[in-house]
Design a protein around this motif. Structure first.
Motif, PDB file in Angstrom:
ATOM      1  N   SER A  26       0.757  -1.302  -0.070  1.00 29.44           N
ATOM      2  CA  SER A  26       0.031   0.002   0.092  1.00 29.44           C
ATOM      3  C   SER A  26       0.963   1.364   0.004  1.00 29.44           C
ATOM      4  N   ASP A  86      -9.982  -2.078  -0.006  1.00 32.27           N
ATOM      5  CA  ASP A  86      -9.012  -2.306  -0.931  1.00 32.27           C
ATOM      6  C   ASP A  86      -9.356  -2.583  -2.271  1.00 32.27           C
ATOM      7  N   THR A  87     -10.431  -3.658  -2.191  1.00 30.93           N
ATOM      8  CA  THR A  87     -11.201  -4.232  -3.269  1.00 30.93           C
ATOM      9  C   THR A  87     -11.696  -3.084  -4.390  1.00 30.93           C
ATOM     10  N   ARG A  89     -11.023   0.281  -4.262  1.00 31.01           N
ATOM     11  CA  ARG A  89      -9.965   0.892  -4.649  1.00 31.01           C
ATOM     12  C   ARG A  89      -9.131   0.479  -5.808  1.00 31.01           C
ATOM     13  N   THR A  90      -9.194  -0.983  -5.917  1.00 33.23           N
ATOM     14  CA  THR A  90      -8.526  -1.414  -7.072  1.00 33.23           C
ATOM     15  C   THR A  90      -9.361  -1.038  -8.391  1.00 33.23           C
ATOM     16  N   GLN A  93      -8.902   2.579  -9.160  1.00 35.86           N
ATOM     17  CA  GLN A  93      -7.778   3.066  -9.868  1.00 35.86           C
ATOM     18  C   GLN A  93      -7.706   2.367 -11.214  1.00 35.86           C
ATOM     19  N   GLY A  94      -8.246   1.121 -11.319  1.00 35.23           N
ATOM     20  CA  GLY A  94      -8.402   0.506 -12.670  1.00 35.23           C
ATOM     21  C   GLY A  94      -8.920   1.236 -13.675  1.00 35.23           C
ATOM     22  N   ALA A 179      -3.281   0.218  -8.721  1.00 31.50           N
ATOM     23  CA  ALA A 179      -4.442  -0.675  -8.778  1.00 31.50           C
ATOM     24  C   ALA A 179      -3.980  -2.121  -8.422  1.00 31.50           C
ATOM     25  N   CYS A 180      -2.862  -2.595  -8.881  1.00 34.44           N
ATOM     26  CA  CYS A 180      -2.338  -3.788  -8.400  1.00 34.44           C
ATOM     27  C   CYS A 180      -1.919  -4.165  -7.023  1.00 34.44           C
ATOM     28  N   THR A 181      -1.442  -2.794  -6.506  1.00 33.40           N
ATOM     29  CA  THR A 181      -0.897  -3.166  -5.175  1.00 33.40           C
ATOM     30  C   THR A 181      -2.297  -2.981  -4.160  1.00 33.40           C
ATOM     31  N   PHE A 182      -3.337  -2.310  -4.779  1.00 33.38           N
ATOM     32  CA  PHE A 182      -4.413  -2.517  -3.768  1.00 33.38           C
ATOM     33  C   PHE A 182      -5.161  -3.954  -3.577  1.00 33.38           C
ATOM     34  N   ALA A 183      -5.040  -4.388  -5.010  1.00 30.58           N
ATOM     35  CA  ALA A 183      -5.547  -5.879  -5.135  1.00 30.58           C
ATOM     36  C   ALA A 183      -4.686  -6.824  -4.471  1.00 30.58           C
TER      37      ALA A 183
END
Length: 425
Positions: A26, A86-87, A89-90, A93-94, A179-183
């Motif tokens: 994060s 987090d999901t 926000r993924t 951001q995507g 986005a990948c870091t949130f996922a």
């Protein structure tokens, strides 16, 4: 990452290890997102005012909604709302990355995504302290120091990665990496199992629980006094410092040297985290405030026309001082705040700490026009010294022990309890 730090992370229990890595990911996303967003918006011909407006838009919902987020995270299993945040926000951001890659999206669309992202942050951040307390009740200092050190390490490397991505492809891909870091964080948090969580039997009574959390917060002089002083620090110390360090250092040394100086600050933060890991002060707030005095010369150094090497030394020292204080403070709150209200107390702590910082940033231009940048930065250093001295003069702050004193045993029926030592420090 250095080998001793990696060994220390691997030595943590599985749940704590997943949490530490999730926090580092994060932090990496937080470090690269402003770079990617600013570069992508500039590429799409948005103006400086548009970029600043969007980057500041996510703060308002954090301040407004974080107390409610604290209620939710205290009432339910904190892991579930944090994974949900987090999901979401993924996805956000995507969507933002896709819209910037596809063309020039309207400003209102970018602004809306920023606002919703800030709202989800309010339902994530208050749960950090509670989860850490459940995962490492006997190792809070070590866990906080490891997190702070690991976050500092990724703060050194993540911006460099963002620069490579921007140079080789499109700046919007940096947002996709965020986005990948949130996922990844959501996946890691979902795999953590927390014991001792009572089943939820009814929805939270929001206003009553907000009031109870506020009562727990204000009942502890060491807690509200520190947050009050740091709220003023946001206005007169950290807010102006954030603006003027960029403006003055870029103007004096150039953008490339400024990036290296910020890396020096992150290097200092990593060192401060390691020092906090290796030391066990009996009075952590006293030790943390004395360490924070090492940050005081930094605004003055930036205001003076000094060689870049001396500025870099001050940056390392200031980063170490700030990180050591952050570990001491986080560990003290997690150790002494009542578990049932920890998320709400953490929410009030965050709001108090950042509430006046936007005003401090916004008023910096007015203050420098009225006096000078040097005068503003000298005032920042002086305010930090006065605030730390005031807190050190308070017995509740200065004498707070590293661990919470054992609770007094309940008195037998018909006998008045002994309250001579019952006052909370």
């Amino acid at each position: 990452m250095d080998r001793p730090l990696m060994r220390r992370v691997l030595a943590l229990n599985a749940g704590l290890r997943r949490f530490v890595v999730a926090r580092a990911l994060s932090r990496a996303g937080d470090a690269v997102f402003p770079i990617g967003l600013a570069a992508a918006m500039v590429e799409q011909s948005f103006g400086v005012a548009d970029v600043g407006f969007v980057m500041g838009a996510s703060l308002a919902p954090v301040v407004l909604l974080m107390p409610i987020g604290g209620v939710v995270l205290d009432h339910f299993n904190a892991r579930i709302p944090m994974v949900a945040a987090d999901t979401v926000r993924t996805v956000l951001q995507g969507l933002l990355a896709f819209s910037l890659l596809a063309g020039r999206p309207p400003l209102w669309f970018i602004l809306m995504l920023s606002l919703v992202s800030g709202a989800t942050q309010a339902f994530y951040q208050p749960g950090v302290a509670g989860i850490l307390r459940q995962l490492a009740p006997e190792r809070l200092r070590e866990a906080n120091a490891t997190i702070r050190t690991l976050e500092s390490v990724v703060s050194l490397t993540a911006p460099a990665l963002a620069g490579v991505v921007i140079a080789m492809s499109d700046a919007a891909l940096v947002i996709a990496l965020d986005a990948c870091t949130f996922a990844a964080s959501a996946w890691l948090l979902a795999g953590i199992r927390l014991g001792g969580v009572a089943p939820v039997t009814a929805p939270p009574k929001v206003w009553r629980e907000l009031r109870e959390g506020w009562q727990e917060f204000t009942a502890r002089p060491w807690l509200w006094s520190v947050v009050s002083v740091f709220s003023l620090f946001g206005l007169v110390v950290f807010g102006p410092f954030d603006v003027l360090k960029a403006v003055l250092l870029i103007d004096r040394f150039g953008a490339s040297s400024y990036a290296w100086l910020m890396s020096a600050f992150s290097l200092g933060a990593a060192l401060g985290g390691l020092i906090a890991l290796w030391t066990t002060p009996g009075r952590p707030l006293r030790a943390g405030l004395l360490a924070l005095l090492g940050f005081a010369p930094l605004p003055v150094v930036i205001s003076l026309d000094l060689p870049v090497l001396l500025v870099a030394v001050a940056m390392v020292t200031g980063g170490a001082a700030n990180a050591y204080w952050a570990v001491a403070w986080a560990t003290s709150v997690q150790s002494h705040a009542p578990p049932h209200a920890l998320s709400r107390i953490h929410a009030y702590d965050v709001i108090g700490s950042i509430g006046l910082m936007p005003a401090g940033r916004a008023l910096t231009g007015v203050a420098t026009a009225w006096t000078s940048a040097a005068a503003v930065l000298f005032t920042s250093s002086a305010a930090l010294l006065v605030g730390c001295a005031a807190l050190l003069l308070m017995p509740a702050v200065r004498r707070l022990p590293a661990t919470r004193p054992p609770q007094e045993p309940k008195a037998p029926a018909g006998q008045a309890p002994d309250t001579r030592h019952a006052r909370d420090h």
